[in-house]
Design a protein around this motif. Structure first.
Motif, mmCIF file in Angstrom:
data_model
loop_
_atom_site.group_PDB
_atom_site.id
_atom_site.type_symbol
_atom_site.label_atom_id
_atom_site.label_comp_id
_atom_site.label_asym_id
_atom_site.label_seq_id
_atom_site.Cartn_x
_atom_site.Cartn_y
_atom_site.Cartn_z
ATOM 1 N N ASP A 1 0.738 -1.190 -0.082
ATOM 2 C CA ASP A 1 -0.051 -0.221 0.028
ATOM 3 C C ASP A 1 0.710 1.277 0.092
ATOM 4 O O ASP A 1 0.267 2.434 0.467
ATOM 5 N N TRP A 2 1.851 1.339 -0.514
ATOM 6 C CA TRP A 2 2.879 2.364 -0.610
ATOM 7 C C TRP A 2 2.353 3.590 -1.145
ATOM 8 O O TRP A 2 2.621 4.866 -0.417
ATOM 9 N N GLN A 3 1.656 3.545 -2.115
ATOM 10 C CA GLN A 3 1.001 4.707 -2.832
ATOM 11 C C GLN A 3 -0.009 5.341 -1.878
ATOM 12 O O GLN A 3 -0.338 6.751 -2.158
ATOM 13 N N SER A 4 -0.273 4.824 -0.816
ATOM 14 C CA SER A 4 -1.359 5.446 0.110
ATOM 15 C C SER A 4 -0.560 6.265 1.068
ATOM 16 O O SER A 4 -1.214 7.125 1.827
ATOM 17 N N SER B 1 9.463 4.635 0.662
ATOM 18 C CA SER B 1 9.198 3.605 1.829
ATOM 19 C C SER B 1 10.220 3.300 2.207
ATOM 20 O O SER B 1 10.150 2.557 3.502
ATOM 21 N N SER C 1 7.061 7.847 -3.676
ATOM 22 C CA SER C 1 7.426 7.038 -4.483
ATOM 23 C C SER C 1 7.673 5.670 -3.659
ATOM 24 O O SER C 1 7.723 5.710 -2.469
ATOM 25 N N SER C 2 7.914 4.493 -4.446
ATOM 26 C CA SER C 2 8.231 3.376 -3.734
ATOM 27 C C SER C 2 9.370 3.457 -2.894
ATOM 28 O O SER C 2 9.532 3.044 -1.685
ATOM 29 N N TYR D 1 3.301 7.473 0.468
ATOM 30 C CA TYR D 1 4.520 7.680 0.156
ATOM 31 C C TYR D 1 4.711 8.335 -1.473
ATOM 32 O O TYR D 1 3.621 7.883 -2.030
ATOM 33 N N PHE E 1 2.859 10.436 -10.879
ATOM 34 C CA PHE E 1 2.708 10.330 -9.293
ATOM 35 C C PHE E 1 1.218 10.646 -9.034
ATOM 36 O O PHE E 1 0.329 11.003 -9.532
ATOM 37 N N VAL E 2 1.003 10.194 -7.756
ATOM 38 C CA VAL E 2 -0.332 10.149 -7.199
ATOM 39 C C VAL E 2 -0.144 10.774 -5.721
ATOM 40 O O VAL E 2 0.836 10.385 -4.917
#
Length: 353
Positions: free
Chosen positions: A238-241, A249, A245-246, A243, A333-334
């Motif tokens: 769930d890193w996008q929730s 994390s 970028s990966s 950070y 990016f998000v």
């Protein structure tokens, strides 16, 4: 990035220009006034700013290498400009390819320094200030089969080391694909590594350390162990929730550096759009005005919410424009809510640090 105009003919100029394409005037960026000036030579080796009269000298890398377009105020005794004085090591320029790679690095480094100056952050050369900044631009040794011969891009104790291979588009794309990164640029590297430097300067021993730890996590966690774990197992699902970028994390330091770099991406891109008079509302038509709104300067904006309000529609437009040209998204990016709050804290520190 600001747009500039020739002091002699008012022609539109860009940050990297060293000569006006309309009237032929020589140009130089003067960091003391943050402007790209039309200049004319004097008999004593100085250069006078057209219409201003201020006297300057050319940076040594401008005059001798053609690798810079910055000026030095005439009373200043330094040989190099404020950006080039940050260099501690440059590659062997007797190797032709190194010349091209170094010039590309210098061009992107000057964009970083421009942002730092606009934000009024400390940026003294390390050989003049024990807390200053330095750059080592190094090349891999020929024995490529030996991993120890490879230069690792990174930061340590105020020194940012950059492998000049990053300035080779083919090599950089190979690394981007190998590392499964959606975004990898020279300017991105500079901004990321500067984040590590400004952690040391603005965060490590100051009043911001507590709020940063609360937002970014425990920086006391073993760094090598954290990176080993990241490269072995990858980021959490769930890193996008949480950070930007990966890689963010992997450790609190990397989360800070990635977020710091992203903040610099934001304000500089917003300044470019602002200077072009571009206003984007995703629910309405994009508007191109002939003059930028004087009330909005992304580098000086106190209200972070105003930056986000401008930023999100602009990224949609950027991606749509790229797709129209058959390219991948310019902005892959998000910005999840926790990431926005991290960017907000970086904004506060950059303006109050």
């Amino acid at each position: 990035m600001k747009l500039f105009h020739c002091g002699r003919c008012a022609n539109l100029l860009y940050f990297e220009n060293s000569r006006c394409t309309s009237c032929g005037s020589g140009l130089g960026f003067a960091p003391d006034v943050m402007d790209l000036l039309a200049i004319e030579p004097n008999d004593d080796g100085t250069w006078a700013a057209v219409a201003r009269g201020d006297l300057y000298r050319l940076c040594g890398n401008y005059q001798n290498q053609g690798a810079c377009n910055w000026l030095i105020p005439s009373p200043d005794a330094h040989t190099f400009c404020v950006a080039c004085r940050l260099n501690r090591t440059i590659p062997d320029l007797s190797i032709l390819k190194n010349n091209d790679l170094w010039r590309r690095l210098e061009k992107e480094k000057r964009r970083l320094v421009y942002s730092v100056l606009r934000l009024e952050l400390p940026c003294e050369p390390r050989n003049e200030d024990q807390y200053g900044l330095a750059f080592d631009f190094l090349a891999d040794q020929p024995a490529m089969f030996d991993e120890r011969a490879k230069v690792k891009t990174g930061h340590a104790n105020g020194v940012i080391t950059m492998n000049i291979a990053e300035a080779d588009p083919v090599e950089r794309e190979r690394m981007r694909s190998q590392m499964a990164e959606p975004y990898r640029t020279v300017l991105g590297h500079f901004r990321h590594e500067s984040g590590h430097y400004y952690w040391d300067i603005l965060v490590r021993s100051g009043p911001w350390l507590g709020p940063v730890r609360e937002m970014f996590g425990d920086d006391a966690r073993d760094y090598k162990q954290a990176l080993d774990q990241y490269y072995q197992y990858g980021p959490p699902g769930d890193w996008q929730s949480w950070y930007i970028s990966s890689y963010a994390s992997s450790h609190a330091w990397e989360d800070w550096a990635e977020t710091w770099a992203h903040y610099l991406h934001m304000v500089d891109t917003l300044e470019t759009a602002w200077q072009f008079g571009m206003r984007v509302n995703a629910r309405q038509r994009p508007v191109m005005n002939s003059e930028p709104d004087p009330a909005f300067d992304p580098y000086q904006a106190d209200d972070f919410d105003a930056l986000i309000k401008h930023w999100l529609p602009l990224t949609l437009a950027l991606n749509s424009l790229n797709r129209s040209m058959g390219h991948e998204d310019a902005y892959p990016f998000v910005l999840a809510a926790p990431v926005v709050e991290k960017l907000r804290l970086v904004h506060r520190i950059a303006h109050g640090g």
